[in-house]
Structures are given as structure tokens and as C-alpha cells.
Scaffold this active site. Structure first.
Site, PDB file in Angstrom:
ATOM      1  N   HIS A 170       0.836  -1.201   0.000  1.00  0.00           N
ATOM      2  CA  HIS A 170       0.000   0.000   0.000  1.00  0.00           C
ATOM      3  C   HIS A 170       0.879   1.263   0.000  1.00  0.00           C
ATOM      4  CE1 HIS A 170      -3.629   2.394   1.095  1.00  0.00           C
ATOM      5  NE2 HIS A 170      -2.710   3.174   1.616  1.00  0.00           N
ATOM      6  N   GLU A 171       1.761   1.357   0.977  1.00  0.00           N
ATOM      7  CA  GLU A 171       2.570   2.580   1.088  1.00  0.00           C
ATOM      8  C   GLU A 171       3.518   2.723  -0.110  1.00  0.00           C
ATOM      9  OE1 GLU A 171       1.627   4.783   3.061  1.00  0.00           O
ATOM     10  OE2 GLU A 171       0.388   3.558   4.383  1.00  0.00           O
ATOM     11  N   HIS A 226       1.753   4.376  -2.985  1.00  0.00           N
ATOM     12  CA  HIS A 226       1.739   5.841  -2.883  1.00  0.00           C
ATOM     13  C   HIS A 226       3.042   6.412  -3.451  1.00  0.00           C
ATOM     14  CE1 HIS A 226      -1.840   6.795  -0.595  1.00  0.00           C
ATOM     15  NE2 HIS A 226      -1.551   5.960   0.383  1.00  0.00           N
ATOM     16  N   GLU A 236      -4.636   7.874  -3.015  1.00  0.00           N
ATOM     17  CA  GLU A 236      -5.073   6.625  -2.386  1.00  0.00           C
ATOM     18  C   GLU A 236      -5.403   5.567  -3.442  1.00  0.00           C
ATOM     19  OE1 GLU A 236      -4.614   6.631   0.725  1.00  0.00           O
ATOM     20  OE2 GLU A 236      -5.404   4.659   1.179  1.00  0.00           O
TER      21      GLU A 236
HETATM   22 ZN    ZN Z   1      -2.902   5.257   1.803  1.00  0.00          ZN
END
Ligand code: ZN
Length: 515
Positions: A269-270, A273, A299
Site C-alpha cells: 500500500h505505502e 503511494h 489513495e
Molecule cells: Zn494510503
């Protein structure tokens, strides 16, 4: 809009270019210092570090509201109508100029003080699960949110002014609509799953996953999806985050939990980004446009890699062997299908960032409904813990035993209302991007299974990343999908995936079939 070969700042009046560069460098310093404070700065230096950041924040605020800066921006915005990128730079900074000037300096400072105190008290309240401790602080912070909504201005609902700080193209009416569609699509699906006779083996992820190997797995996985370690840093923290400093420096901080599922997906997830930031066109650096265009789109990129790739069976056809070699005991004799089913288990839980694909949006909807009610004044801060627990019971069928696993779990409300909604917006946008990507690349599943993440990253780079904020959220969506926000691709994808996984009878609901 084409991206130019020469530095965009060179095309502006030198005084204006230099002012914009200063603003951007202050922002980049702040992001860098925040990274440092959250990833291992010495504890004895934390208070002094916070003072330094607060000074920089104040200087930045003064630069953004500077009257001469405003005059130059107005002059520029009047004469550059045929130069879309330069007009966009002017519009971007004019908006910050207007926002910064709408708040009296004294109140901005008082709010910043209140915020930092509240963060400290909230951490303490969380440790002791004592909501009463932080209640008066939250009351004051929420009063500021109400006041700032009025300063920033809005047409229909004070929440509009809040959400537009994160997603300028979105308003409250849109959120009401999309959240109601998500609820009617997801709640029946979650219920059908809870009654399904086929259920995953929960013991698989209850085994031992040593942290050293978890770190190795996370590092390899984010490399596989295209995170550039020469343009970032991969660290550890208590609350995972990414730091968008510039395309050459996009950092990731993650955490390793007992359950390797959570750790692996958080890292993906990170990294998602930061991959966005790493692929923004370098010509946009220092113009203000060299950053994610909205929190919702930001996001969408993390969620795309975490949920549409990291929860894809093909991704684990490629990487399960690696996981097995790192955790030979835990995964001994566990077949890929069983691993994959357990990875995608749907089960209502209390902590938002550990939630599965389907219940995740309900965590967000709960927060959205509460913050909107707080802003309207229809509930008080006093009632908040009870209302929180009631909503968990209503939507997820579980009730937090204490406030630490309830209302005290996140700190987002200190900075403003509207941040949580961006998480669901991102999921919806990622669903739309995935829908279009599958149309453009009908062999998408095969690409994932063959580890051709580079082809997928190329598509995202050329359709989303490179533009930074030179295109707005809805401009990007219109250019990619031909439409605006739409929950149908996401609901249709989730319904198909989970009906298949849990071997449910296909649903005939019209709302989730019309992609
Ligand atoms: Zn996030």
C-alpha cells in the site's frame, strides 16, 4: 496537455518563480522533517524537532499569503490563457493564496498549537483507553474545523469546505451518493459470505512469522511492483505512511505485525503511494504541480497495488514460492489456493487498517457519518464513543470493548474532517482504473501472473502518475474512463471476485451488474 522539455518555472516572471520555488522547498523540508520525526529521530530531540517544524509551517503560511505574491499570481492568471500548464500553476497557487488569506494569522497559530497538544494527549488517551482525557481537546479542535469551514466558504454543506481540502472536485452530495451505493452493494454481499459453507483456514495466518523474514518479504514485494530504492527509502514506524518529497525522493515507512498478511499488504500500500510520486514528470518539480493531484487519486494508487495486485491470485503464483522459502514452517504443506483464500478472508474486525476488502469501506462510512454529524452539530463530542460503537454494531455486527479499539484508534480528526472519505474515494477510483486497464490490456490477469508489473506500471505512469497535479482528479478520470466518479466497476469487481472465492450463487442485483 503536453509536458514540456524546459523547466516550467523558467517561463514565469523571475520574482514569481523564485517565490514559488521557496514555497515548494519549505514544503519539501517539512515532509522530510516529518519523515525523520516518525522514523527514528532520537526521543530527546522530538520536542525541539516539533518546534522547528512549527516555525517552518508558519513561514510557509506567510509565504503563501504574501500580498505581492498574490498580485503577481493575479497578473499571471490574466495573461496566460493559451498556456495551460502555466495557467495551472497560477491557479494552483492562487487557491493556496486564497485559503491562507481566509484564516486570520492568530487563529492559524492557535489552531496549530491546539493540534500538536491534542496529538500528544490522544496518544496518552489511547494508551490508557481514556476518551475523557482527550475530549476537551477534541472539542476545541472540532470548533476550529467548524470555524474554518465558514472561513473557507461553501455552498451547500459545511462538510464541502472540509472535503475540498483533500479532494477539490468532490462534494458532500457526491459522497452521500457513492457511500449509499457502496452500502447497498456491500452489506448483502458480506452477509452472504458470512453464511457461506466454504470458509478459509484461519489457522494459516495465526502461525509464527519472524519479523526479520517479514522485512525481507516486504522489501522483495515492493521491489517486484516497481518501487525504486534509489529514489526513496524504506523504513519502519508505528503508523505506516509515505513521504512525497519529490520524484527523486519518495519514502515509505511501514510496520510489521504478527500477521504477515497485514504486514505485506501495508508495505504494498505505502509503496503504491510512493511509486506514484516517483513517476511524476520531473519538469513539474518545484512548480507546485509536482505532487499527487488529490488525496483520492493518491489513495487510488496505493489501493491499486495493495488490493488489485497484492490480493490477485496471479501475483502470488509469482511470489508464494518466496513466501514459502522465508516461512518454511508456517507455510509447510499449505497450497497456493488455501493461502490465497485465507489472504482474502472476509471477516468484520474493529481496526480499520487491518480490514479486508469488503468491510474496509464500512469502516470509512462509519467515520464519514460521524464527522458529518459532528460538523453539523447533530451529535456532541460527549456522545462520540457510544455512537461509534453503535455504528460498528449496526454495520459490522461487532462492538468495541473499549475506546482504544474504538473511537481512539485514529488521529485523522485532528487535522481536519474529510481525510477518511478519501480512502473510499481512492478505492472507487482504483476500481475505475482497473476496469479501464482490463479493457486496454485484456491479458491483464496473465500479465500479473507472469510478473509483468512493469507493463501495468507503464500504463499507470502514462495515464496518471506523470501528470502530478497538472490535471485535476475529475480531469484524469474523464481522460481515462470518459466519465466521472462511478462505484459500479468496483462493486462489480468485488462481487465477482468474492462470489467466486466463496463459491456463492451469482447475484442478480442490478446495481452491481452494470459495469
Ligand atoms: Zn494510503
Amino acid at each position: 496537455m503536453s509536458l514540456l522539455e524546459v523547466s516550467l518555472l523558467d517561463r514565469l516572471d523571475p520574482a514569481l518563480a523564485s517565490h514559488i520555488r521557496r514555497i515548494e522547498h519549505f514544503k519539501q523540508s517539512l515532509t522530510l522533517l516529518t519523515w525523520d520525526s516518525r522514523t527514528g529521530a532520537p526521543s530527546k530531540g522530538l520536542v525541539q524537532g516539533a518546534r522547528v517544524r512549527s516555525t517552518i509551517k508558519h513561514e510557509l503560511f506567510l509565504l503563501q499569503r504574501d500580498p505581492e505574491f498574490g498580485r503577481l499570481l493575479h497578473a499571471l492568471s490574466e495573461k496566460t490563457s493559451e498556456d495551460p500548464l502555466v495557467s495551472r500553476i497560477a491557479a494552483y497557487h492562487l487557491r493556496s493564496f486564497q485559503l491562507a488569506n481566509s484564516i486570520p494569522i492568530k487563529e492559524f497559530q492557535a489552531f496549530a498549537n491546539e493540534q500538536s497538544q491534542t496529538s500528544v494527549v490522544l496518544a496518552e488517551a489511547k494508551k490508557t483507553s481514556n476518551f475523557a482525557l482527550v475530549k476537551p481537546y477534541l472539542e476545541r479542535v472540532f470548533d476550529y474545523h467548524r470555524k474554518f469551514s465558514a472561513y473557507w466558504g461553501y455552498q451547500d454543506h459545511p462538510y464541502d469546505a472540509q472535503i475540498k481540502q483533500f479532494d477539490p472536485d468532490v462534494d458532500t452530495a457526491t459522497l452521500d451518493q457513492v457511500f449509499s451505493e457502496l452500502k447497498s452493494g456491500l452489506l448483502p454481499l458480506i452477509q452472504r459470505i458470512s453464511r457461506a459453507s466454504k470458509q478459509p483456514d484461519r489457522s494459516i495466518f495465526a502461525r509464527e512469522f519472524p519479523y526479520e523474514q517479514q522485512r525481507e518479504l516486504a522489501t522483495r514485494l515492493i521491489q517486484v511492483i516497481g518501487y525504486d530504492f534509489d529514489a526513496g527509502k524504506f523504513g519502519e514506524t508505528l503508523h505506516p505512511f509515505s513521504s512525497a518529497i519529490s520524484p527523486g525522493d519518495a519514502r515509505v515507512a511501514t510496520i510489521y505485525k504478527r500477521d504477515v498478511r497485514v504486514s505485506a499488504l501495508l508495505a504494498l500500500h505505502e509503496a503504491g503511494h510512493s511509486i506514484y510520486t516517483q513517476n511524476i514528470h520531473p519538469q513539474l518539480v518545484d512548480t507546485g504541480l509536482g505532487i499527487f493531484t488529490s488525496y483520492g487519486i493518491h489513495e487510488s494508487q496505493s489501493i491499486f497495488w495493495e488490493k488489485f495486485i497484492g490480493r490477485h491470485r496471479g501475483f502470488w503464483e509469482q511470489n508464494y514460492g518466496l513466501a514459502q522459502s522465508l516461512f518454511p514452517e508456517a507455510f509447510a504443506g499449505v497450497k497456493l489456493d488455501d493461502f490465497f483464500f485465507a489472504l482474502n478472508e472476509v471477516r468484520p474486525s474493529l481496526i480499520r487498517y487491518e480490514a479486508d476488502d469488503l468491510t474496509y469501506n464500512l469502516h470509512i462510512i462509519i467515520r464519514y457519518e460521524l464527522e458529518k454529524a459532528l460538523l453539523e452539530g447533530s451529535i456532541s463530542v460527549d456522545e462520540l464513543p457510544e455512537r461509534w460503537n453503535d455504528k460498528y454494531e449496526e454495520y459490522l455486527g461487532i462492538r468495541p470493548a473499549n475506546d482504544r479499539e474504538g473511537v481512539l484508534q485514529d488521529g485523522h480528526w485532528i487535522s481536519g474532517f474529510g481525510h477518511f472519505a478519501t480512502y473510499s474515494l481512492g478505492f472507487i477510483f482504483a476500481g475505475q482504473l482497473h476496469g479501464q486497464l482490463v479493457k486496454d490490456k485484456p491479458d491483464f490477469d496473465r500479465l500479473v501472473a507472469e510478473g509483468r508489473n512493469d507493463v501495468i506500471l507503464d500504463w499507470l505512469r502514462s495515464h496518471v502518475h506523470q501528470y502530478g497535479s497538472s490535471k485535476s482528479e475529475y480531469e484524469l478520470l474523464r481522460d481515462i474512463t470518459g466519465g466521472e466518479i462511478d462505484t459500479r466497476p468496483l462493486l462489480s469487481y468485488l462481487t465477482r471476485k468474492y462470489e467466486d472465492l466463496y463459491e456463492l450463487q451469482p447475484s442478480s442485483q442490478p446495481a452491481i451488474n452494470g459495469e
